[in-house]
Design an enzyme around this catalytic site. Sequence first.
Site, PDB file in Angstrom:
ATOM      1  N   LYS A  91      36.845  46.257  34.407  1.00 49.07           N
ATOM      2  CA  LYS A  91      35.424  46.055  34.740  1.00 49.07           C
ATOM      3  C   LYS A  91      34.556  47.049  33.967  1.00 49.07           C
ATOM      4  O   LYS A  91      33.521  46.689  33.418  1.00 49.07           O
ATOM      5  CB  LYS A  91      35.217  46.189  36.254  1.00 49.07           C
ATOM      6  CG  LYS A  91      35.853  45.029  37.029  1.00 49.07           C
ATOM      7  CD  LYS A  91      35.903  45.257  38.539  1.00 49.07           C
ATOM      8  CE  LYS A  91      36.743  44.174  39.205  1.00 49.07           C
ATOM      9  NZ  LYS A  91      36.929  44.365  40.645  1.00 49.07           N
ATOM     10  N   GLN A 101      36.360  48.760  45.060  1.00 50.16           N
ATOM     11  CA  GLN A 101      37.599  48.053  44.719  1.00 50.16           C
ATOM     12  C   GLN A 101      38.515  47.975  45.942  1.00 50.16           C
ATOM     13  O   GLN A 101      38.839  48.989  46.544  1.00 50.16           O
ATOM     14  CB  GLN A 101      38.299  48.776  43.553  1.00 50.16           C
ATOM     15  CG  GLN A 101      39.553  48.083  43.049  1.00 50.16           C
ATOM     16  CD  GLN A 101      39.290  46.715  42.420  1.00 50.16           C
ATOM     17  OE1 GLN A 101      38.338  46.533  41.659  1.00 50.16           O
ATOM     18  NE2 GLN A 101      40.118  45.735  42.755  1.00 50.16           N
ATOM     19  N   ASP A 149      29.627  41.950  44.350  1.00 48.81           N
ATOM     20  CA  ASP A 149      30.904  41.281  44.641  1.00 48.81           C
ATOM     21  C   ASP A 149      30.683  40.093  45.587  1.00 48.81           C
ATOM     22  O   ASP A 149      31.573  39.277  45.774  1.00 48.81           O
ATOM     23  CB  ASP A 149      31.879  42.266  45.314  1.00 48.81           C
ATOM     24  CG  ASP A 149      32.966  42.750  44.358  1.00 48.81           C
ATOM     25  OD1 ASP A 149      33.191  42.080  43.339  1.00 48.81           O
ATOM     26  OD2 ASP A 149      33.573  43.803  44.637  1.00 48.81           O
TER      27      ASP A 149
END
Length: 295
Positions: free
Chosen positions: A54, A98, A121
């Site tokens: 990412k 994460q 997200d």
Amino acid sequence: MSYQLLNGKEISAQIKNEIAEEVKQIIATGGKQPHLAAILVGTDGASETYVAGKVKSCKQVGFKSSLFRFNNSVSEDELISKIKEINADDNIDGLIVQLPIPEHISENKIIETIDPKKDVDGFHPVNIGKMTIGLPAYISATPKGISELLKRNNIETSGKHCVVIGRSNIVGKPVSILLSQKNETGNATVTLCHSRTKNLKEITLQADIIIAAIGKLEFVTADMIKEGAVVVDVGIHRVKSDKTKSGWKLKGDVKFDEVAPKCSYITPVPGGVGPMTIVSLLQNTLIASKKEIYK
Ligand code: NAD
């Protein structure tokens, strides 16, 4: 049947070029450089790889990125106060934590602490709720990437029977909602299957489109597929291999070699859904920096 690959690697590269071009324009006209922040807890190998991917992708498209690392022993309060600090930082447009995080920390609490405006997200209940009723929202990266992959390959979803296998909050459930939405990338008749589904094979044999998000190596086999179906494999499994330098290779939830010949289209693993997931996160971050959804 000769099948075509749904090439996520190629399409994600195209989209990255489009994003990079837009970022150049934004900066050239005095706009703000998009900025993604990521929180990583612990040193889990897969999480490290995902976050590194990412961060690298941000660089490729001209975004700024900041990585905040914590030890596995970090307390829930410490993590929450970092998230609040980032929420309040006007320079940061998007924030991801994460997953998975250690068990002593509540995943729900962490997700709900992220400001929905920065939740690129798309895991916050506010974004999931808005997405579900068709309002503008951050759509979580993997479902969004799958939708884009189908769209850019001109795969019709309207009126098709789409069978999703797996009901996770990050893939199965949201993708089932997206595909049944009343819009040009939806309008499918969706069946959501899971671990308690009876006669799974009877159902998958009726599918025009199968989304496999089970988390079980090569679970979907040729006898489960209708001739000409479109198969999207979300699974990622590291398996040992004596044919690669690293000593391992990636495989999916679909037994590719025997399933592919029955398909019209199929995603490879790697190079299918994975790169589309990362690029969707970049798209969401760009949307966040332009304040397109939330002012
Ligand atoms: P998960 O692992 O949280 O859940 C698996 C789902 O599969 C559950 O809903 C369960 O009901 C269902 N399931 C389990 N056994 C089943 C059975 N026998 N029959 C039918 N359904 C069954 O799911 P997840 O987090 O969506 O992950 C799925 C896979 O996708 C994993 O391999 C994960 O690594 C991968 N993944 C890939 C990406 C990507 O970017 N490519 C993103 C997220 C997840």
